[in-house]
Write an enzyme that holds these catalytic residues in place. Structure first.
Site, PDB file in Angstrom:
ATOM      1  CE  LYS A 102      -9.666   6.122  -7.825  1.00 26.19           C
ATOM      2  NZ  LYS A 102     -10.248   5.338  -6.717  1.00 26.19           N
ATOM      3  CG  ASP A 136      -9.335   6.264  -3.238  1.00 23.03           C
ATOM      4  OD1 ASP A 136      -9.156   5.943  -2.048  1.00 23.03           O
ATOM      5  OD2 ASP A 136     -10.168   5.707  -3.976  1.00 23.03           O
ATOM      6  NE  ARG A 187      -6.702   3.480   1.598  1.00 18.60           N
ATOM      7  CZ  ARG A 187      -7.670   3.945   0.788  1.00 18.60           C
ATOM      8  NH1 ARG A 187      -7.399   4.367  -0.430  1.00 18.60           N
ATOM      9  NH2 ARG A 187      -8.916   3.995   1.217  1.00 18.60           N
ATOM     10  N   GLY A 191       1.081   2.149  -5.160  1.00 18.88           N
ATOM     11  CA  GLY A 191       0.793   3.044  -6.292  1.00 18.88           C
ATOM     12  C   GLY A 191       0.340   2.239  -7.486  1.00 18.88           C
ATOM     13  CB  ALA A 192      -2.950   1.608  -8.756  1.00 20.24           C
TER      14      ALA A 192
HETATM   15  C1  LIG Z   1      -7.142  -0.573   0.455  1.00 19.07           C
HETATM   16  C2  LIG Z   1      -6.359  -0.150  -0.751  1.00 19.07           C
HETATM   17  C3  LIG Z   1      -6.543   1.121  -1.259  1.00 19.07           C
HETATM   18  C4  LIG Z   1      -5.780   1.555  -2.347  1.00 19.07           C
HETATM   19  N1  LIG Z   1      -5.872   2.860  -2.758  1.00 19.07           N
HETATM   20  C5  LIG Z   1      -5.045   3.303  -3.741  1.00 19.07           C
HETATM   21  C6  LIG Z   1      -4.982   4.678  -4.088  1.00 19.07           C
HETATM   22  O1  LIG Z   1      -5.691   5.534  -3.533  1.00 19.07           O
HETATM   23  N2  LIG Z   1      -4.118   5.054  -5.075  1.00 19.07           N
HETATM   24  C7  LIG Z   1      -3.303   4.141  -5.708  1.00 19.07           C
HETATM   25  O2  LIG Z   1      -2.505   4.532  -6.563  1.00 19.07           O
HETATM   26  N3  LIG Z   1      -3.356   2.826  -5.398  1.00 19.07           N
HETATM   27  C8  LIG Z   1      -4.191   2.389  -4.439  1.00 19.07           C
HETATM   28  N4  LIG Z   1      -4.193   1.049  -4.115  1.00 19.07           N
HETATM   29  C9  LIG Z   1      -3.522   0.067  -5.005  1.00 19.07           C
HETATM   30  C10 LIG Z   1      -2.063  -0.084  -4.681  1.00 19.07           C
HETATM   31  O3  LIG Z   1      -1.367   1.077  -5.047  1.00 19.07           O
HETATM   32  C11 LIG Z   1      -1.460  -1.281  -5.440  1.00 19.07           C
HETATM   33  O4  LIG Z   1      -1.572  -1.061  -6.817  1.00 19.07           O
HETATM   34  C12 LIG Z   1      -2.099  -2.620  -5.117  1.00 19.07           C
HETATM   35  O5  LIG Z   1      -2.442  -2.710  -3.771  1.00 19.07           O
HETATM   36  C13 LIG Z   1      -1.123  -3.779  -5.443  1.00 19.07           C
HETATM   37  O6  LIG Z   1       0.043  -3.643  -4.690  1.00 19.07           O
HETATM   38  P1  LIG Z   1       0.413  -4.591  -3.433  1.00 19.07           P
HETATM   39  O7  LIG Z   1       0.875  -3.707  -2.329  1.00 19.07           O
HETATM   40  O8  LIG Z   1      -0.708  -5.472  -3.110  1.00 19.07           O
HETATM   41  O9  LIG Z   1       1.714  -5.365  -3.885  1.00 19.07           O
HETATM   42  P2  LIG Z   1       2.109  -6.170  -5.189  1.00 19.07           P
HETATM   43  O10 LIG Z   1       3.576  -6.373  -5.100  1.00 19.07           O
HETATM   44  O11 LIG Z   1       1.548  -5.514  -6.417  1.00 19.07           O
HETATM   45  O12 LIG Z   1       1.350  -7.525  -4.984  1.00 19.07           O
HETATM   46  C14 LIG Z   1       1.677  -8.430  -3.943  1.00 19.07           C
HETATM   47  C15 LIG Z   1       0.839  -9.665  -4.097  1.00 19.07           C
HETATM   48  O13 LIG Z   1      -0.524  -9.336  -3.855  1.00 19.07           O
HETATM   49  C16 LIG Z   1      -1.380 -10.018  -4.761  1.00 19.07           C
HETATM   50  N5  LIG Z   1      -2.075  -9.019  -5.597  1.00 19.07           N
HETATM   51  C17 LIG Z   1      -1.779  -7.710  -5.722  1.00 19.07           C
HETATM   52  N6  LIG Z   1      -2.660  -7.101  -6.532  1.00 19.07           N
HETATM   53  C18 LIG Z   1      -3.512  -8.056  -6.951  1.00 19.07           C
HETATM   54  C19 LIG Z   1      -4.654  -8.069  -7.796  1.00 19.07           C
HETATM   55  N7  LIG Z   1      -5.097  -6.973  -8.396  1.00 19.07           N
HETATM   56  N8  LIG Z   1      -5.307  -9.236  -7.962  1.00 19.07           N
HETATM   57  C20 LIG Z   1      -4.888 -10.376  -7.347  1.00 19.07           C
HETATM   58  N9  LIG Z   1      -3.806 -10.425  -6.532  1.00 19.07           N
HETATM   59  C21 LIG Z   1      -3.142  -9.293  -6.337  1.00 19.07           C
HETATM   60  C22 LIG Z   1      -0.513 -10.932  -5.555  1.00 19.07           C
HETATM   61  O14 LIG Z   1      -0.455 -12.170  -4.871  1.00 19.07           O
HETATM   62  C23 LIG Z   1       0.829 -10.256  -5.510  1.00 19.07           C
HETATM   63  O15 LIG Z   1       1.899 -11.136  -5.699  1.00 19.07           O
HETATM   64  C24 LIG Z   1      -4.901   0.631  -2.985  1.00 19.07           C
HETATM   65  C25 LIG Z   1      -4.720  -0.642  -2.468  1.00 19.07           C
HETATM   66  C26 LIG Z   1      -5.412  -1.042  -1.365  1.00 19.07           C
HETATM   67  C27 LIG Z   1      -5.162  -2.399  -0.809  1.00 19.07           C
END
Ligand SMILES: Cc1cc2nc3c(=O)[nH]c(=O)nc-3n(C[C@H](O)[C@H](O)[C@H](O)COP(=O)(O)OP(=O)(O)OC[C@H]3O[C@@H](n4cnc5c(N)ncnc54)[C@H](O)[C@@H]3O)c2cc1C
Length: 314
Positions: A102, A136, A187, A191-192
Site C-alpha cells: 500500500k 493495492d 486486479r 472496493g473495501a
Molecule cells: C485478492 C484481493 C485483493 C484485494 N485488494 C483490494 C484493494 O487493493 N483495495 C480494495 O479496496 N479492496 C481490495 N479487496 C477487497 C475487495 O474490494 C472486497 O472488499 C472484498 O473482496 C469483498 O468483495 P467480494 O467481491 O468478495 O464480494 P461481496 O459481494 O462482498 O461478497 C461475496 C461473498 O463472498 C463472501 N465474502 C466476502 N467477503 C468476505 C469476508 N471478509 N469474510 C467471509 N466471506 C466473505 C461472502 O460469502 C459473500 O456473500 C481485495 C480482495 C481480494 C480478493
C-alpha cells in the site's frame, strides 16, 4: 445502503485505539486465535510456512506485509527497508515472487516524492529477482495519487508492476482504460472502503453491474487481468464471458483473500482455474482485519465464538 453503513461502522471501529490494543493482545496470541483465520502470522517465517502449504495445494500467492497510513518519513523509510528485506527473504525461501503493498505504508500521506522514492527502491530490488509488485488501492482520497505514481514508475521502465481498480468508484472505467492503454496489469475488486456517494455507488447491485462491465473490458484487453472476488455471481459471469470469447484460463486469474471462501478457492483450483491467494502478515493487522469483518457480519459471530472458545468451522 446497509452495506455502506456497515462499512462505515467498521471503519470507525478500526480507528479505536482501545479496540486495537485489545485485539493486538488476543487476536494472534495462540495458533487458534481469532485473527489467524484471515492473517497468516505476525512474522515473515509464519507467512512463508502458510505460503508453502497453500502453494503445495496448487494455489498461486501474493504476500502482503501489513501496514498503512504511516505519518512520518522515518516510518515510511523503515517500511520500504522492510519490504526490500522481505524480497530478499522470499527469494531465498523459494516461494512465489509476488508481493502486494500500500502506498500510504510507503509515505503517500507524508509526501509524494518520499513515496515514489521508496517504491522505486523496492522495485529495483524486486526486479533483480523477477518479482511482481502489485500496488493495492486504498480509499478514494488516494486514487489519483496511486494511479499517478503507478504511471510515473511504469514510464520510467518499472514494468514488473500492477495496480488495483475498484468497481465501486464511478470513475473506474476511465481508470481501467488508462492503465490498459499503458499495458499495465489490473486486479479488479469491488472496493473495501467506505466512500462518499458522489464518488462511489452505494447500492450493491450497482457495484456488481460495474464489476461485470469492467471485467468485460479487462478480459478484452488481453493484459492478464486478476478478477479478485469471492462472489459466485461475479465468478460465473467471468467464466461465461471468457468462454463466449474463447479465452483459455491462462489469459486471466482469480484472486481471493487468505481464509475467505476456502471452499470456493478449492473448487475453482481443482476445476483447473488459476487462483492466487492474497496472504497478509505482520504486526499491523488490525485495520485489514476490521475491513474483513465489515464485509460480512457473520465474521463478527465467528470472532465472538472463537473468543468464547467454540472454534467450530466458519
Ligand atoms: C485478492 C484481493 C485483493 C484485494 N485488494 C483490494 C484493494 O487493493 N483495495 C480494495 O479496496 N479492496 C481490495 N479487496 C477487497 C475487495 O474490494 C472486497 O472488499 C472484498 O473482496 C469483498 O468483495 P467480494 O467481491 O468478495 O464480494 P461481496 O459481494 O462482498 O461478497 C461475496 C461473498 O463472498 C463472501 N465474502 C466476502 N467477503 C468476505 C469476508 N471478509 N469474510 C467471509 N466471506 C466473505 C461472502 O460469502 C459473500 O456473500 C481485495 C480482495 C481480494 C480478493
Amino acid at each position: 445502503m446497509i452495506d455502506a453503513v456497515q462499512k462505515g461502522f467498521f471503519n470507525l471501529l478500526s480507528q479505536s485505539a482501545v479496540l486495537k490494543r485489545l485485539a493486538s493482545r488476543y487476536g494472534m496470541a495462540s495458533p487458534d486465535s481469532f485473527a489467524r483465520r484471515f492473517i497468516a502470522g505476525e512474522t515473515v517465517e509464519e507467512a512463508i510456512d502458510a505460503a508453502r502449504r497453500l502453494q503445495a495445494n496448487g494455489f498461486d500467492l501474493t504476500l502482503d506485509y501489513l501496514g498503512e497510513s504511516v505519518r512520518t518519513h522515518q516510518e515510511a523509510d523503515a517500511a520500504a527497508r522492510e519490504y526490500a528485506h522481505l524480497v530478499d527473504v522470499l527469494m531465498q525461501s523459494g516461494i512465489e515472487r509476488n508481493i502486494s503493498l500500500k502506498l500510504t505504508q510507503l509515505g503517500a500521506s507524508v509526501d509524494r516524492a518520499t513515496c515514489v522514492d521508496n517504491l522505486r527502491r523496492i522495485l529495483e530490488t524486486a526486479e533483480k529477482h523477477a518479482f511482481f509488485v502489485r500496488i493495492d488501492m486504498e480509499s478514494s482520497a488516494y486514487t489519483d495519487l496511486t494511479l499517478d505514481i503507478f504511471e510515473t514508475l511504469w514510464n520510467r521502465g518499472h514494468q514488473n508492476l500492477g495496480v488495483v481498480i475498484q468497481a465501486a468508484l464511478k470513475r473506474s472505467e476511465a481508470d481501467v482504460r488508462r492503465v490498459t492503454a499503458l499495458g499495465g496489469r489490473i486486479r479488479l475488486v469491488k472496493g473495501a472502503y467506505k466512500e462518499p456517494p458522489d464518488v462511489a455507488y452505494a447500492r450493491k447491485a450497482d457495484v456488481d453491474a460495474a464489476f461485470v462491465r469492467l471485467m468485460h473490458i479487462l478480459l478484452d484487453s488481453g493484459q492478464y487481468p486478476a478478477i479478485a472476488t469471492h462472489d459466485p455471481k461475479m465468478i460465473d459471469a467471468t467464466l461465461a464471458y471468457a468462454e463466449a470469447k474463447g479465452l483459455p484460463p491462462t489469459h486471466y486469474e482469480f484472486q481471493m483473500l487468505y481464509g475467505v471462501r476456502r471452499d470456493l478457492q478449492r473448487a475453482l483450483s481443482s476445476d483447473g482455474y488459476r487462483v492466487r491467494l492474497y496472504v497478509p502478515f505482520g504486526r499491523e493487522w488490525f485495520p485489514y482485519f476490521m475491513r474483513r469483518l465489515g464485509e460480512r457480519p457473520a465474521n463478527v459471530a465467528f470472532v465472538v465464538r472463537a473468543i468464547l472458545g467454540d472454534r467450530g468451522p466458519a
